[in-house]
Design an enzyme around this catalytic site. Sequence first.
Site, PDB file in Angstrom:
ATOM      1  N   LYS A 148      32.936 -79.800  -8.189  1.00 57.54           N
ATOM      2  CA  LYS A 148      32.132 -78.633  -8.585  1.00 57.54           C
ATOM      3  C   LYS A 148      33.028 -77.421  -8.854  1.00 57.54           C
ATOM      4  CE  LYS A 148      28.659 -80.660  -9.023  1.00 57.54           C
ATOM      5  NZ  LYS A 148      27.715 -80.574 -10.138  1.00 57.54           N
ATOM      6  N   TYR A 189      33.020 -83.952  -3.710  1.00 54.29           N
ATOM      7  CA  TYR A 189      31.962 -83.198  -4.404  1.00 54.29           C
ATOM      8  C   TYR A 189      32.326 -81.726  -4.573  1.00 54.29           C
ATOM      9  CZ  TYR A 189      27.311 -81.261  -5.321  1.00 54.29           C
ATOM     10  OH  TYR A 189      26.250 -80.577  -5.860  1.00 54.29           O
ATOM     11  N   ASP A 239      20.853 -90.176 -19.159  1.00 50.62           N
ATOM     12  CA  ASP A 239      21.108 -90.526 -17.752  1.00 50.62           C
ATOM     13  C   ASP A 239      21.330 -92.030 -17.682  1.00 50.62           C
ATOM     14  OD1 ASP A 239      20.224 -88.866 -14.870  1.00 50.62           O
ATOM     15  OD2 ASP A 239      20.548 -91.045 -14.774  1.00 50.62           O
TER      16      ASP A 239
HETATM   17  N1  LIG Z   1      20.367 -80.789  -4.912  1.00 54.36           N
HETATM   18  C1  LIG Z   1      21.075 -79.768  -4.477  1.00 54.36           C
HETATM   19  O1  LIG Z   1      20.859 -79.226  -3.387  1.00 54.36           O
HETATM   20  C2  LIG Z   1      22.166 -79.208  -5.354  1.00 54.36           C
HETATM   21  C3  LIG Z   1      22.870 -78.069  -4.906  1.00 54.36           C
HETATM   22  C4  LIG Z   1      23.861 -77.539  -5.710  1.00 54.36           C
HETATM   23  C5  LIG Z   1      24.143 -78.124  -6.937  1.00 54.36           C
HETATM   24  N2  LIG Z   1      23.451 -79.230  -7.333  1.00 54.36           N
HETATM   25  C6  LIG Z   1      23.787 -79.805  -8.625  1.00 54.36           C
HETATM   26  O2  LIG Z   1      22.624 -79.907  -9.410  1.00 54.36           O
HETATM   27  C7  LIG Z   1      22.722 -81.031 -10.270  1.00 54.36           C
HETATM   28  C8  LIG Z   1      21.505 -81.918 -10.082  1.00 54.36           C
HETATM   29  O3  LIG Z   1      21.473 -82.322  -8.741  1.00 54.36           O
HETATM   30  P1  LIG Z   1      20.382 -83.316  -8.188  1.00 54.36           P
HETATM   31  O4  LIG Z   1      20.408 -83.173  -6.732  1.00 54.36           O
HETATM   32  O5  LIG Z   1      19.111 -83.158  -8.942  1.00 54.36           O
HETATM   33  O6  LIG Z   1      21.096 -84.681  -8.524  1.00 54.36           O
HETATM   34  P2  LIG Z   1      20.508 -86.096  -8.930  1.00 54.36           P
HETATM   35  O7  LIG Z   1      21.273 -87.116  -8.175  1.00 54.36           O
HETATM   36  O8  LIG Z   1      19.031 -86.154  -8.885  1.00 54.36           O
HETATM   37  O9  LIG Z   1      20.936 -86.112 -10.464  1.00 54.36           O
HETATM   38  C9  LIG Z   1      22.147 -86.572 -10.872  1.00 54.36           C
HETATM   39  C10 LIG Z   1      21.877 -87.549 -11.985  1.00 54.36           C
HETATM   40  O10 LIG Z   1      23.113 -88.056 -12.466  1.00 54.36           O
HETATM   41  C11 LIG Z   1      22.853 -89.374 -12.880  1.00 54.36           C
HETATM   42  N3  LIG Z   1      24.094 -90.133 -13.017  1.00 54.36           N
HETATM   43  C12 LIG Z   1      24.899 -90.612 -12.030  1.00 54.36           C
HETATM   44  N4  LIG Z   1      25.917 -91.289 -12.569  1.00 54.36           N
HETATM   45  C13 LIG Z   1      25.773 -91.212 -13.921  1.00 54.36           C
HETATM   46  C14 LIG Z   1      26.525 -91.712 -15.026  1.00 54.36           C
HETATM   47  N5  LIG Z   1      27.643 -92.430 -14.853  1.00 54.36           N
HETATM   48  N6  LIG Z   1      26.079 -91.446 -16.283  1.00 54.36           N
HETATM   49  C15 LIG Z   1      24.943 -90.742 -16.464  1.00 54.36           C
HETATM   50  N7  LIG Z   1      24.184 -90.255 -15.465  1.00 54.36           N
HETATM   51  C16 LIG Z   1      24.611 -90.497 -14.210  1.00 54.36           C
HETATM   52  C17 LIG Z   1      21.943 -89.933 -11.811  1.00 54.36           C
HETATM   53  O11 LIG Z   1      21.251 -91.095 -12.262  1.00 54.36           O
HETATM   54  C18 LIG Z   1      21.026 -88.747 -11.552  1.00 54.36           C
HETATM   55  O12 LIG Z   1      19.847 -88.809 -12.335  1.00 54.36           O
HETATM   56  C19 LIG Z   1      24.036 -81.725  -9.913  1.00 54.36           C
HETATM   57  O13 LIG Z   1      25.042 -81.339 -10.812  1.00 54.36           O
HETATM   58  C20 LIG Z   1      24.338 -81.211  -8.525  1.00 54.36           C
HETATM   59  O14 LIG Z   1      25.720 -81.202  -8.254  1.00 54.36           O
HETATM   60  C21 LIG Z   1      22.477 -79.786  -6.583  1.00 54.36           C
END
Ligand SMILES: NC(=O)c1ccc[n+]([C@@H]2O[C@H](COP(=O)([O-])OP(=O)(O)OC[C@H]3O[C@@H](n4cnc5c(N)ncnc54)[C@H](O)[C@@H]3O)[C@@H](O)[C@H]2O)c1
Length: 245
Positions: free
Chosen positions: A138, A134, A21
């Site tokens: 996805k 977004y 990350d």
């Molecule tokens: N939270 C929700 O309701 C939800 C719903 C559907 C899908 N998702 C998917 O689940 C996954 C996790 O979601 P989340 O809400 O825990 O997200 P989050 O923002 O907590 O996690 C995303 C991570 O990506 C990292 N990141 C950003 N840019 C980066 C880069 N250039 N290089 C490396 N890391 C980088 C961030 O530091 C973060 O830790 C995602 O793919 C999201 O699309 C989430």
Amino acid sequence: MIGRATAAAFVAAGANVVIADIDAEGGGKAVAELGDAARFITTDVTSDAAIDACIAAGIDTFGGIDYLVNVTTSYLDNGLETSRADWLRALDIALVGAAMFAQKLAPQLIARKGAIVNFSSVSAHRAQVGRFVYPAAKAALAQLTRSQALEFAPHGVRVNAVAPGWTWSNVMDALSGGDRGKADRVGGPFHMPGRIASAEEVAGAVLFLCSDAATFISGAELPVDGGYLAMGPEGTDNPIARLAG
Ligand SMILES: NC(=O)c1ccc[n+]([C@@H]2O[C@H](COP(=O)([O-])OP(=O)(O)OC[C@H]3O[C@@H](n4cnc5c(N)ncnc54)[C@H](O)[C@@H]3O)[C@@H](O)[C@H]2O)c1
């Protein structure tokens, strides 16, 4: 947060985990909780050199890599007004980074007959007010999953995606001011159980897709959405009863 829960689920199942990350502080906290089975490697997924270094360090630490879970995302999205630079940046983080990780890990995954899990979302399947980037990212990841599944199948590597619904996570925490009850009240009606998911519920599905319980599942996009996508515009309403009433 979902990434951290996924790492914890894999460690609990006996695996070693590399957390990659860009957020060194968050990654450091995650490995502190998980102990020796987890290693954090600061990685910017938009950099090929960083991905190479991450993979090399992972192999060096644990002897090989069996599974790739692409959790990384950007929530950068200004709908119709999104600039070209933001479009490219968001897709680089959410889509291209996952594609490059799979490309660079392919020799490992093929040699070890591993698996890949990508992260789609219910947003890939529905129009949402003001959201352009977004959902498009996805949806592209969901299609990439199908293409990768076909490509890797002859090598015994399975590729799947999870499509979570609203999940309690960093973004929900920030938007709701840390109020899980509020997130359940706002997001709950879109899900059959009347609440949003916990990160651990999504993590469990990722672990399942990597496990020997899923050896004939490939190219799938598994909804982990409490029935969000199964419901139509009527949701949990009963309009026929109201019409007749
Ligand atoms: N939270 C929700 O309701 C939800 C719903 C559907 C899908 N998702 C998917 O689940 C996954 C996790 O979601 P989340 O809400 O825990 O997200 P989050 O923002 O907590 O996690 C995303 C991570 O990506 C990292 N990141 C950003 N840019 C980066 C880069 N250039 N290089 C490396 N890391 C980088 C961030 O530091 C973060 O830790 C995602 O793919 C999201 O699309 C989430």
